[in-house]
Scaffold this motif. Structure first.
Motif, PDB file in Angstrom:
ATOM      1  N   ARG A   9       0.842  -1.187   0.000  1.00  0.00           N
ATOM      2  CA  ARG A   9       0.000   0.000   0.000  1.00  0.00           C
ATOM      3  C   ARG A   9       0.878   1.237   0.000  1.00  0.00           C
ATOM      4  NH1 ARG A   9      -5.126  -1.247   0.127  1.00  0.00           N
ATOM      5  NH2 ARG A   9      -5.757   0.921   0.121  1.00  0.00           N
ATOM      6  N   SER A  10       0.555   2.144  -0.883  1.00  0.00           N
ATOM      7  CA  SER A  10       1.227   3.440  -0.891  1.00  0.00           C
ATOM      8  C   SER A  10       0.296   4.450  -0.246  1.00  0.00           C
ATOM      9  CB  SER A  10       1.497   3.904  -2.334  1.00  0.00           C
ATOM     10  OG  SER A  10       2.512   3.157  -2.901  1.00  0.00           O
ATOM     11  N   ARG A  11       0.872   5.280   0.608  1.00  0.00           N
ATOM     12  CA  ARG A  11       0.062   6.329   1.238  1.00  0.00           C
ATOM     13  C   ARG A  11       0.409   7.668   0.600  1.00  0.00           C
ATOM     14  NH1 ARG A  11      -0.118   5.524   7.695  1.00  0.00           N
ATOM     15  NH2 ARG A  11       1.891   4.540   7.450  1.00  0.00           N
ATOM     16  N   ILE A  12      -0.601   8.344   0.092  1.00  0.00           N
ATOM     17  CA  ILE A  12      -0.384   9.656  -0.523  1.00  0.00           C
ATOM     18  C   ILE A  12      -1.185  10.693   0.264  1.00  0.00           C
ATOM     19  CG2 ILE A  12      -0.613  11.051  -2.617  1.00  0.00           C
ATOM     20  CD1 ILE A  12      -0.230   8.545  -4.273  1.00  0.00           C
ATOM     21  N   LEU A  13      -0.498  11.739   0.706  1.00  0.00           N
ATOM     22  CA  LEU A  13      -1.169  12.834   1.407  1.00  0.00           C
ATOM     23  C   LEU A  13      -1.569  13.890   0.385  1.00  0.00           C
ATOM     24  CD1 LEU A  13      -1.942  13.984   4.221  1.00  0.00           C
ATOM     25  CD2 LEU A  13       0.257  15.212   4.185  1.00  0.00           C
ATOM     26  N   LEU A  14      -2.842  14.267   0.420  1.00  0.00           N
ATOM     27  CA  LEU A  14      -3.385  15.236  -0.533  1.00  0.00           C
ATOM     28  C   LEU A  14      -3.550  16.573   0.175  1.00  0.00           C
ATOM     29  CD1 LEU A  14      -6.263  12.918  -1.853  1.00  0.00           C
ATOM     30  CD2 LEU A  14      -3.941  13.139  -2.794  1.00  0.00           C
ATOM     31  N   ALA A  77       3.563   9.719   4.937  1.00  0.00           N
ATOM     32  CA  ALA A  77       3.143   9.547   3.541  1.00  0.00           C
ATOM     33  C   ALA A  77       4.326   9.127   2.673  1.00  0.00           C
ATOM     34  CB  ALA A  77       2.548  10.846   3.011  1.00  0.00           C
ATOM     35  N   ASP A  78       4.039   8.277   1.686  1.00  0.00           N
ATOM     36  CA  ASP A  78       5.071   7.914   0.710  1.00  0.00           C
ATOM     37  C   ASP A  78       5.245   9.023  -0.317  1.00  0.00           C
ATOM     38  OD1 ASP A  78       5.586   5.135   1.607  1.00  0.00           O
ATOM     39  OD2 ASP A  78       3.455   4.906   1.130  1.00  0.00           O
ATOM     40  N   ALA A  79       4.212   9.834  -0.498  1.00  0.00           N
ATOM     41  CA  ALA A  79       4.254  10.915  -1.480  1.00  0.00           C
ATOM     42  C   ALA A  79       3.186  11.935  -1.115  1.00  0.00           C
ATOM     43  CB  ALA A  79       4.002  10.371  -2.889  1.00  0.00           C
ATOM     44  N   VAL A  80       3.333  13.120  -1.676  1.00  0.00           N
ATOM     45  CA  VAL A  80       2.376  14.207  -1.423  1.00  0.00           C
ATOM     46  C   VAL A  80       1.888  14.734  -2.766  1.00  0.00           C
ATOM     47  CG1 VAL A  80       2.104  16.538  -0.459  1.00  0.00           C
ATOM     48  CG2 VAL A  80       3.514  14.858   0.759  1.00  0.00           C
ATOM     49  N   LEU A  81       0.572  14.980  -2.841  1.00  0.00           N
ATOM     50  CA  LEU A  81      -0.016  15.578  -4.049  1.00  0.00           C
ATOM     51  C   LEU A  81      -0.699  16.874  -3.644  1.00  0.00           C
ATOM     52  CD1 LEU A  81      -0.721  15.268  -7.106  1.00  0.00           C
ATOM     53  CD2 LEU A  81      -2.862  14.177  -6.364  1.00  0.00           C
ATOM     54  N   VAL A  82      -0.337  17.984  -4.287  1.00  0.00           N
ATOM     55  CA  VAL A  82      -0.940  19.266  -3.930  1.00  0.00           C
ATOM     56  C   VAL A  82      -1.756  19.809  -5.100  1.00  0.00           C
ATOM     57  CG1 VAL A  82       0.919  19.800  -2.303  1.00  0.00           C
ATOM     58  CG2 VAL A  82       1.036  20.689  -4.615  1.00  0.00           C
ATOM     59  N   CYS A  83      -2.737  20.642  -4.746  1.00  0.00           N
ATOM     60  CA  CYS A  83      -3.596  21.252  -5.756  1.00  0.00           C
ATOM     61  C   CYS A  83      -3.994  22.625  -5.224  1.00  0.00           C
ATOM     62  CB  CYS A  83      -4.834  20.377  -5.973  1.00  0.00           C
ATOM     63  SG  CYS A  83      -5.884  20.907  -7.335  1.00  0.00           S
ATOM     64  N   ALA A 184       7.019   6.406  -6.108  1.00  0.00           N
ATOM     65  CA  ALA A 184       7.459   6.298  -4.709  1.00  0.00           C
ATOM     66  C   ALA A 184       7.870   4.862  -4.383  1.00  0.00           C
ATOM     67  CB  ALA A 184       6.353   6.772  -3.779  1.00  0.00           C
ATOM     68  N   ALA A 185       7.102   3.895  -4.897  1.00  0.00           N
ATOM     69  CA  ALA A 185       7.409   2.487  -4.613  1.00  0.00           C
ATOM     70  C   ALA A 185       8.705   2.065  -5.294  1.00  0.00           C
ATOM     71  CB  ALA A 185       6.252   1.607  -5.078  1.00  0.00           C
ATOM     72  N   ASP A 186       8.903   2.490  -6.527  1.00  0.00           N
ATOM     73  CA  ASP A 186      10.114   2.119  -7.266  1.00  0.00           C
ATOM     74  C   ASP A 186      11.357   2.716  -6.618  1.00  0.00           C
ATOM     75  OD1 ASP A 186       8.607   0.728  -9.013  1.00  0.00           O
ATOM     76  OD2 ASP A 186       8.769   2.140 -10.681  1.00  0.00           O
ATOM     77  N   ARG A 187      11.178   3.923  -6.078  1.00  0.00           N
ATOM     78  CA  ARG A 187      12.331   4.579  -5.465  1.00  0.00           C
ATOM     79  C   ARG A 187      12.678   3.946  -4.130  1.00  0.00           C
ATOM     80  NH1 ARG A 187      12.588  10.498  -3.090  1.00  0.00           N
ATOM     81  NH2 ARG A 187      11.597   9.273  -1.453  1.00  0.00           N
ATOM     82  N   GLY A 188      11.648   3.419  -3.433  1.00  0.00           N
ATOM     83  CA  GLY A 188      11.869   2.747  -2.158  1.00  0.00           C
ATOM     84  C   GLY A 188      12.289   3.717  -1.077  1.00  0.00           C
ATOM     85  N   GLU A 189      12.815   3.127  -0.015  1.00  0.00           N
ATOM     86  CA  GLU A 189      13.242   3.949   1.126  1.00  0.00           C
ATOM     87  C   GLU A 189      14.380   4.857   0.687  1.00  0.00           C
ATOM     88  OE1 GLU A 189      12.476   5.394   4.602  1.00  0.00           O
ATOM     89  OE2 GLU A 189      11.382   3.657   3.864  1.00  0.00           O
ATOM     90  N   TRP A 190      14.311   6.109   1.015  1.00  0.00           N
ATOM     91  CA  TRP A 190      15.297   7.088   0.553  1.00  0.00           C
ATOM     92  C   TRP A 190      15.822   7.865   1.731  1.00  0.00           C
ATOM     93  CZ3 TRP A 190      15.902  12.379   0.707  1.00  0.00           C
ATOM     94  CH2 TRP A 190      16.806  12.935  -0.209  1.00  0.00           C
ATOM     95  N   THR A 191      17.120   7.968   1.822  1.00  0.00           N
ATOM     96  CA  THR A 191      17.678   8.811   2.886  1.00  0.00           C
ATOM     97  C   THR A 191      18.643   9.793   2.253  1.00  0.00           C
ATOM     98  OG1 THR A 191      19.269   7.023   3.226  1.00  0.00           O
ATOM     99  CG2 THR A 191      17.532   7.240   4.857  1.00  0.00           C
ATOM    100  N   PRO A 192      18.723  10.997   2.766  1.00  0.00           N
ATOM    101  CA  PRO A 192      19.661  11.970   2.210  1.00  0.00           C
ATOM    102  C   PRO A 192      21.094  11.526   2.421  1.00  0.00           C
ATOM    103  CG  PRO A 192      18.520  12.861   4.145  1.00  0.00           C
ATOM    104  CD  PRO A 192      17.907  11.538   3.860  1.00  0.00           C
TER     105      PRO A 192
END
Ligand SMILES: Cc1cc2nc3c(=O)[nH]c(=O)nc-3n(C[C@H](O)[C@H](O)[C@H](O)COP(=O)(O)O)c2cc1C
Length: 193
Positions: A9-14, A77-83, A184-192
């Motif tokens: 499951r991917s969680r996207i914050l809108l 969230a795995d990703a954010v979508l803004v409008c 987001a899923a393809d990129r996986g866990e990302w750390t700076p």
């Protein structure tokens, strides 16, 4: 028979940039949250009215509860979508306030972020979106260009339930969620670094 593997499951914050009750921008995101693709949970952020005015003096522990809540939702969230709409050739002040509160924490750093543009004006709210891109680049969000889309939503398309019934709008916003979730899923866990 082996149990079926659980769907990832991917969680996207809108996040809508408009506080207007019958907002077309919020309606587009509400439509997304009501009809997500398989394997995607999309939550419409409802806390913008509760955020205090940004003050760097308050950007320290303990954070104002509404700010801590915003940052926790972004972190989860795995990703954010803004409008967002355009106000006076720029981003609405309340939405810029939210973005300013995101600067002091690490949550937006490297976060996959896309925008959908619901504007029906001839200028397509271009100045607001240029400003949005500047802010997102400055806070080092990972802008997912392939998920960004212009999906015009005329006010008459917003139904009494606050969503958009138009089939093409529903298809396109679902596609945006799917692209963003896949990225987001393809990129996986990302750390700076
Ligand atoms: C105070 C104010 C300023 C606005 N300025 C602009 C503008 O500069 N450019 C533009 O394209 N639309 C402008 N608009 C129109 C809004 O972007 C438009 O009404 C949009 O649908 C509002 O989004 P919403 O439906 O999500 O509330 C303005 C609206 C308001 C209330």
């Amino acid at each position: 028979m082996p149990a079926a593997a659980a769907q990832p499951r991917s969680r996207i914050l809108l996040i809508s940039g408009s506080m207007r009750g019958a907002s077309t921008n919020s309606a587009l995101l509400r439509t997304a949250s009501a009809n997500p693709p398989e394997g995607v949970e999309a939550e419409l952020y409802a806390g913008m009215t509760g955020l205090p005015h940004f003050n760097p003096d308050d950007d320290r522990d303990p954070l104002p509860p509404a700010v801590a809540d915003l940052r926790a939702r972004i972190a989860a969230a795995d990703a954010v979508l803004v409008c967002t709409p355009e106000y006076a050739g720029a981003l609405p002040g309340t939405f810029k306030n939210l973005l300013d509160w995101s600067v002091g924490g690490p949550e937006m750093y490297g976060k996959p972020v896309a925008w959908v543009n619901a504007s029906g004006s001839p200028t397509r709210a271009a100045q607001a979106h240029a400003s949005l891109e500047t802010v997102l680049r400055t806070i080092h969000a990972d802008i997912v260009t392939e998920a960004c889309a212009h999906i015009a939503v005329p006010r008459r398309q917003v139904g009494e339930d606050g969503t958009v019934a138009d089939g093409e709008v529903r298809r396109r916003i679902r596609e945006v969620l799917a692209i963003l979730a896949r990225y987001a899923a393809d990129r996986g866990e990302w750390t700076p670094h």
